[in-house]
Structures are given as C-alpha cells and as structure tokens.
Design an enzyme around this catalytic site. Structure first.
Site, PDB file in Angstrom:
ATOM      1  N   ARG A 169      39.238  36.426  50.281  1.00 54.99           N
ATOM      2  CA  ARG A 169      39.093  36.065  50.004  1.00 54.99           C
ATOM      3  C   ARG A 169      38.367  35.129  50.882  1.00 54.99           C
ATOM      4  NH1 ARG A 169      40.113  35.181  43.992  1.00 54.99           N
ATOM      5  NH2 ARG A 169      41.754  36.217  43.371  1.00 54.99           N
ATOM      6  N   ASP A 298      44.580  50.332  45.929  1.00 54.96           N
ATOM      7  CA  ASP A 298      43.582  50.801  45.338  1.00 54.96           C
ATOM      8  C   ASP A 298      42.600  50.565  47.045  1.00 54.96           C
ATOM      9  OD1 ASP A 298      44.130  47.864  45.214  1.00 54.96           O
ATOM     10  OD2 ASP A 298      42.579  47.976  43.623  1.00 54.96           O
ATOM     11  N   GLU A 432      34.750  46.143  39.680  1.00 57.67           N
ATOM     12  CA  GLU A 432      34.854  47.404  39.946  1.00 57.67           C
ATOM     13  C   GLU A 432      33.989  48.407  39.783  1.00 57.67           C
ATOM     14  OE1 GLU A 432      38.406  45.180  41.076  1.00 57.67           O
ATOM     15  OE2 GLU A 432      37.284  45.556  39.071  1.00 57.67           O
TER      16      GLU A 432
END
Length: 537
Positions: A169, A298, A432
């Site tokens: 981030r 992921d 996503e």
C-alpha cells in the site's frame, strides 16, 4: 442544468429534452434526466450501448451489442468516465472531510479508522488513492493528497506493522506516484520507508518475519501463523517494489533481500510441485502443507509472472517458477463442478477443500496475462482456462441477491459458486473479480467483461453507497444488507481504478509498459528508455 443543444449528446436527443448534469461534488449521480427514464443510444468504440437511466436507483443499465467502430465514441466515453470520476470524488471527498490523516473512513459514523496493520503510519487512503486520482485527472484532489504527504506523512512511528501491507500500500503507492509524476517527495518517502522494513529480514534464512516495529526494528511472526512461520503471500509479494527501491536508490540491498527469498524457495522441496503457505524463517522448511491460490498464497504467484514482465521478459527464473507452479496448480487444484464451473480448490496435505475465496479471483487475470507469452497452442489453452475461472467468479456475483460476490464460495453438497457459511457471506469492496475483467477485456476485447464490470458498478451504487462514502456489506444474499461502516483504502486504490481502466482505451497504463502491484499501483516495465514523467518534460 444544461440545455440539450449545449451538450455533446444534444444532436441525438429530441429538442425538448434537457440533461441535468450536477457538479461532481453533488451526491445523486452524474447524469440525471428530466424524464424519470430515458434511453440514449450512441456508439462507443466497437459497440452500441443502451443507457436506461433510472433516477430511483441512481444507476445506469447497459445493454451491449457488437457494432462497427464509430468515430463519435468520445461522447459516451465522456459520460462513462464522468461517472467513475464522480464515484472516486465522492469516496475521496468524504474521506477528506471526515477522516483525513486516518487510515480509512467509517462512512456511517463519519469518522476515521486507524487500525493496527500499519505500525503507527497514517493516511493509508491518501497514499493508496494518489495514483488513481492522478490517472483520473482529478487534479485538485491529487494536489490535496500530495500536500498531505509532503506536510503530514510522518514515518517516525513506533508500532506493530504488517511488512506486507506497508509494502504493497505505502511503498507501492509512493513508487507509482513518483513514476507517474516525477515528484521527488514520493521517491524520498518510499526509500525512507523501505529502509525501515529491512530489519524484518534479519532471520537465519533471510525469509522476513511478517510483523515489524517500524521504530525499533524488532520483528516477529504473526501469532496465528503456525509455529512462528512466515506467510508465502507476504514474503513472496515484495519483489516488484524492492527491485524498484534498488533502482531508485542505487542500494543493492533491497534487490539482494528478495533474490535471496527466491534462492530459498528454489532449494526447498515442493510437494507435488506446489508451494504451501507457511514457511519457517528459521529452518527454511514448510511448516504445514496448506496450498491456496486465495488468501495466504495468492500474490506470490502473481509476482512471479509480473517480475518476468517487469524485467522486460529477462527474468527467466521467475518465468520458469511461474510456469512450473501453474502446471502443478492445474494438475492438482483446478476442478470442474457438476454444473460445469471451473474453479481452483485449496489443498490441505493432499485433501482438497472445494472452495474459492474472493481473493483467488485475481487468478483469471493472472493466467490470461501469462498466457499471452506462450506458444500458440499453450496460449489458447491458458486463455480458455482464464476465461473459465473468470466466468466462475462472475457467477459468484450473479448468484447473489445484491450482485456482489461473497468472501468465499463453495462447490459441495449441491452448492455451486455460493457461500454456504454465514461467516463467508460478506463483501468488503474487494477488487479481484473486476481486476480479472480488466485483463480479460484488454486481452480479448470480449464485450461481456465490460458488461459484467458495469453490473458491479450498479451493485456498488445501489448497495454500498451511503450518505458519506462507500461501505462494505455483511451479507450479499439479502437485498437490504447491513453495512460494515468501512471504506477500505483498497477501494480507491484498486476497485475504482480497475473499473475506470476497464472502460479506458488500452493505452491508458498499457500492459506493455506497466505492471500493477497487488494493490493496483502501476510500476513501469524496465524498458531502457523509461523515465519518470517530470524528467521527460
């Protein structure tokens, strides 16, 4: 209120129709018609789009039909882009009004949320939103965000921070803002923050621990992680940003840290060719054999293919690791339901758990992105697989009452692509599924991906927009959902950015020149002629 003959669409409307176009700062929605319902038919790119603008629901309905290219596509494009600008401005303005300097907005109670993921850092929404504001050309709002970074973003903090979250981030957002604008403040903040993360790598193997105190440099593993292990998706999602930190600083230590992670992962034995989610930073061995393409695993896979692309296809090691991992995933985890839906199961020591998390829905886009660079037969195979997985994730949205997807959905006991547990029915503004729509659109130009994206827009506007921002919902299977009172920073960084890009031309952040980190922050491909924007001017 604009007389119709003063508006670009005027020539296409009856002369007695007026368009009301409220300022961006107003809430209702960017195109309100003086009639309760009016259908405007115009051409956009290669398609005919029917807008059914219903005031009651504050959303557009679209029907898409393939058609020859029309040179007047700018007219509808302007309206669509205006709509996304309004969504972004609404999210930003409410954050600025009620929560500026906090990490996220609580839109129901109209106050800020700090949380405990960022170790005392503030302004997660500011940093996450920088590049989206810039890309959307919301210049005043971008300057507000930049000013906050210059004057109020304090890195001298003391607290428990997630190495992963701070990297994707804050460092990702600052790097992207620097590369897009050339503004030195973003570069210097990214480098300073990167230095503060380095002590997390002080382990026997060099595999970083997941939590670090940004003041003292002490690091430790998450209390919930098995036997003090580090998480694959966390230590495997540093590569893109850390290579750029080395590139910008001239300090090789950042690249050395992530290349050592690769070395450890190459050496350790992979069960069935798969990468489990938990690795000991002390021994360099797997702690338990849980494999997931969703949470915990992921973005490790995502960063393998993107590392190769970011290197201008020179990082052959990353490409081989990706290819081998995807082959094992397809062999052991990819399944097809009785109803014909392709999904990626989770693997627990050889036993399959037939569920997919919302987080795993990025994989359709990832597989499509990787497929572009194989032989023709393999390319088609993986494009088909990507389309099937993306379709399954779309079904998880389509089968809910709100047309938004649950946190996880299952394929067991006769259930397909639906949550079966109360604890999995929520939606927290995740990106996503839309992310995969963007890649599938850009690589196939199949109009259904834009249509599906617009369905998400309508659902967000109907169920997640509240008086002072956007909020997640606790149950996607009720049409009167309860809101969770949180406007996630990634909603501005990812969800709104991907929706905007879905309706942009392909040369807006071209996939040939940019890769997106896992927070959707664009980082440039290492072409020898690339320079940050300000250096080019």
């Amino acid at each position: 209120h604009v007389p119709v003959h003063h508006h670009p669409l005027g020539e296409k409307l009856p002369p007695n129709i007026n368009l009301n176009l409220p300022c961006l700062s107003l809430n209702p929605f960017p195109l309100v018609l003086s009639l309760s319902t009016l259908v405007i038919r115009v051409c956009f790119c290669y398609y005919s789009i029917s807008f059914d603008c219903t005031v009651e629901h504050q959303v557009f309905d679209l029907s898409w039909r393939g058609q020859e290219h029309n040179s007047e596509n700018f007219e509808l494009s302007a309206i669509i882009h205006f709509f996304f600008l309004q969504m972004m401005k609404f999210a930003w303005d409410n954050y600025k009004q009620y929560a500026l300097g906090k990490n996220e907005l609580r839109p129901l109670t109209k106050n800020g949320h700090i949380g405990n993921m960022f170790g005392g850092l503030r302004g997660a929404t500011v940093v996450d939103a920088l590049d989206t504001l810039y890309i959307m050309e919301l210049e005043e709002e971008f300057q507000e965000a930049k000013t906050w970074v210059e004057k109020s973003f304090d890195l001298n903090v003391n607290g428990e921070a997630s190495l992963f979250e701070v990297n994707i981030r804050y460092i990702g957002g600052l790097l992207a803002a620097y590369y897009l604008t050339g503004e030195e403040v973003f570069k210097s903040k990214a480098l300073e923050l990167g230095e503060k993360l380095l002590p997390a790598f002080n382990t026997p193997t060099g595999i970083p621990r997941g939590v670090i105190n940004l003041g003292s440099g002490m690091s430790w593993s998450w209390g919930w992680a098995s036997a003090g292990s580090s998480i694959l998706a966390e230590f495997g999602t540093l590569h893109l940003e850390f290579l750029h930190l080395t590139e910008l600083s001239g300090n090789p230590v950042f690249a050395e840290k992530v290349l050592n992670i690769r070395k450890v992962l190459r050496r350790v034995e992979k069960p069935q060719g798969l990468y489990p989610n938990f690795l000991s930073p002390v021994t360099g061995n797997w702690v338990q054999h849980h494999v997931s393409i969703g949470g915990l695993g992921d973005s490790f896979y995502e960063y393998l293919i993107k590392s190769w692309l970011m290197s201008d296809k020179k990082d052959s090691e990353a490409k081989k690791m990706y290819d081998d991992a995807l082959e094992a995933i397809e062999k052991h985890l990819v399944k097809k339901s009785a109803g014909g839906l392709t999904y990626i199961a989770e693997w627990r020591g050889g036993i399959l758990d037939h569920k997919m998390g919302h987080l795993a829905c990025f994989s359709g886009g990832m597989i499509a992105l990787g497929a572009e660079h194989g032989g023709e037969e393999k390319k088609q195979h993986y494009m088909d697989l990507a389309a099937e997985i993306t379709n399954t994730c779309h079904e998880s949205y389509a089968r809910s009452d709100t047309k938004l997807g649950p946190e996880a959905f299952r394929f067991d006991a006769g259930t397909e692509a639906m949550a079966t547990r109360l604890s999995e029915r929520y939606y927290i503004l995740r990106p996503e599924v839309v992310e995969s729509y963007v890649y599938m659109w850009r690589l196939t130009h199949d109009v259904k991906y834009r249509q599906w994206g617009w369905e998400v827009v309508k659902a967000l506007e109907k169920h997640c927009r509240v008086e002072a921002g956007f909020s997640g919902i606790r149950d996607v299977y009720t049409t009167v959902p309860t809101h969770d009172n949180m406007q996630q920073s990634f909603f501005l960084a990812e969800t709104l950015k991907y929706l905007y890009l879905l309706f942009c031309e392909d040369d807006v952040l071209s996939l040939d020149d940019w890769v997106f980190n896992t927070e959707a922050h664009p980082l440039p491909v290492n072409h020898s002629n690339f320079k940050p924007k300000a250096s080019v001017q």
